[in-house]
Design an enzyme around this catalytic site. Sequence first.
Site, PDB file in Angstrom:
ATOM      1  N   GLU A 268       0.887  -1.159   0.000  1.00 50.56           N
ATOM      2  CA  GLU A 268       0.000   0.000   0.000  1.00 50.56           C
ATOM      3  C   GLU A 268       0.923   1.206   0.000  1.00 50.56           C
ATOM      4  O   GLU A 268       1.357   1.672   1.047  1.00 50.56           O
ATOM      5  CB  GLU A 268      -0.882  -0.078   1.256  1.00 50.56           C
ATOM      6  CG  GLU A 268      -2.254   0.475   1.046  1.00 50.56           C
ATOM      7  CD  GLU A 268      -2.328   1.894   1.503  1.00 50.56           C
ATOM      8  OE1 GLU A 268      -2.109   2.779   0.641  1.00 50.56           O
ATOM      9  OE2 GLU A 268      -2.559   2.117   2.684  1.00 50.56           O
ATOM     10  N   CYS A 302      -2.187   8.955   2.358  1.00 52.29           N
ATOM     11  CA  CYS A 302      -1.895   8.448   1.013  1.00 52.29           C
ATOM     12  C   CYS A 302      -3.055   8.754   0.086  1.00 52.29           C
ATOM     13  O   CYS A 302      -2.891   8.775  -1.125  1.00 52.29           O
ATOM     14  CB  CYS A 302      -1.561   6.965   1.048  1.00 52.29           C
ATOM     15  SG  CYS A 302      -2.828   5.997   1.800  1.00 52.29           S
TER      16      CYS A 302
HETATM   17  C1  UN1 Z   1      -3.338   6.065   4.437  1.00 51.59           C
HETATM   18  O1  UN1 Z   1      -3.203   7.278   4.286  1.00 51.59           O
HETATM   19  O2  UN1 Z   1      -2.330   5.306   4.454  1.00 51.59           O
HETATM   20  O3  UN1 Z   1      -9.135   6.588   3.137  1.00 51.59           O
HETATM   21  C2  UN1 Z   1      -4.631   5.397   4.690  1.00 51.59           C
HETATM   22  C3  UN1 Z   1      -8.533   7.204   4.014  1.00 51.59           C
HETATM   23  C4  UN1 Z   1      -8.243   6.491   5.309  1.00 51.59           C
HETATM   24  C5  UN1 Z   1      -7.021   5.659   5.190  1.00 51.59           C
HETATM   25  C6  UN1 Z   1      -5.817   6.314   4.638  1.00 51.59           C
HETATM   26  N1  UN1 Z   1      -9.371   5.676   5.643  1.00 51.59           N
HETATM   27  O4  UN1 Z   1      -8.160   8.358   3.880  1.00 51.59           O
END
Ligand code: UN1
Length: 512
Positions: A268, A302
């Site tokens: 990820e 992310c």
């Molecule tokens: C991340 O930034 O690694 O969808 C995960 C989202 C959160 C998860 C982000 N539920 O922004």
Amino acid sequence: MSTPHADEILQSLDIAVDSSGVVSGVGVETWSSSGGEPIESRDPTTGAVIARVRGADRASYDRVVDAARVRFEEWRMRPAPARGEAVRRLGELLRAHKRALGALISLEVGKIRSEGLGEVQEMIDICDFAVGLSRQLYGRTIASERARHRLMEQWLPLGPVAVISAFNFPMAVWSWNAAVALVCGDTCVWKPSPLAPLCSVAVHNLCQQALAEHDAGGALSLCVGGAELGGWMADDDRFPLVSFTGSIPAGREVATRVARRLGRSLLELGGNNAAIVLDDARLDLAVRAITFGAAGTAGQRCTTTRRVFVQRGLAPRLREALVRAYGSIEIGDPLADGVLMGPLVTPAAVDAYRAAVATAREQGGEVLTGGEVLDRPGNFVTPTVIAAPAHDRFPIAWEETFAPILYLFEVDDLEQAIGWQNAVPQGLSSAVFTESMRAAEQFLAACGSDCGIANVNAGTSGAEIGGAFGGEKQTGGGRESGSDAWRAYMRRQTATVNWGDELPLAQGVRFL
Ligand code: UN1
């Protein structure tokens, strides 16, 4: 050594710190708390050291992984719904400690209070999901071509799983992996980000309590450390699966090392997420979604919105509305009321922000709002919107800078917007704002968004746990959390049972 509210937060989570500022250990079987160099946890709001946590040396790491292996052999034989009971207990403990855990996230990585609490809620949600899942690890039966044969597919526990998580979701991303892996019959060894060791210790303490009540000590363990420790995990045959969340370069290194030993990795990695705003969009929805997506979590998700492609007709109004919305974002102590943006995680992140803004200017971008590093203690910057020239002449927008910088592009139509959106190496999240059913469907069709997540009239960040989370291309292809992401944590077995008196061979082959 620590800020005033830090002691209170640590105490409420039973994290004991000795007179030299080092967190004292729990059980060495489950927490590699000896041997290695102490890792400093710093408050990004003040820059002060909160406490230090001992890292794992090789010997203590080996002990923890061996214990995870031994526990796996017992854990895999428990009925999955019984495994679910331990996860249910963990969910209860997380509920009971939600406020303190949320505050610790704010303290250690700088998320505002509401987002810290949201992250804990995400853990609670995945525990609930995993409890239900523990009764739904379905395989299928398949019609056999041979008489009196049954052909079926079953899913079996895989083994100890290494979970390497990032600073920006210092608890939740681990929980997506751990809660699901546990009900699947796996054990987990967690390497948290060295920027957020206290978050991992707090969660680990609750895990130990939940597991002890279910006679499952060692099913979840913790090793604190940096890249060297991550390398040990990547190379370690005792882990059939390594789940990694982090940057593309680090993910490439982990995946290559895991692949060399023919292990499995679940990646990820970075995103470079875009929102497309068409002329017929509801401006109010788009502005709120983009502002939360781009400036929320100080641009350190992310899933953060990093690029906007707005159709020319709406561009002046969107620009103006975004600048106005950004003007109302209060920056400061993430635990203070009314604050919407806390600090960046480290001084290095501030440097990356500064460099990206400078490069954007050199490449023809115009800063509409923000672009400044605040002259105060802590890693504070202002959320930034940059009007960009054509996407293909603006390379800074093709990479992910983990900071609240939004690039605004004008486009002629949806086709151009989709083309530019997809023209980057990452493929995590995407959004379109439109009232047109046709445009929305085109965005979701095979010629549309190439991302793992595609939303209509909803922003790029803040996904629910019920869906499978992850992205394509250099984002790594992994899927975590809901839907059928659980399959990554199990091994598939195709089983044929012959209940007849003959031995017919498949494909009609005759032999003997
Ligand atoms: C991340 O930034 O690694 O969808 C995960 C989202 C959160 C998860 C982000 N539920 O922004």
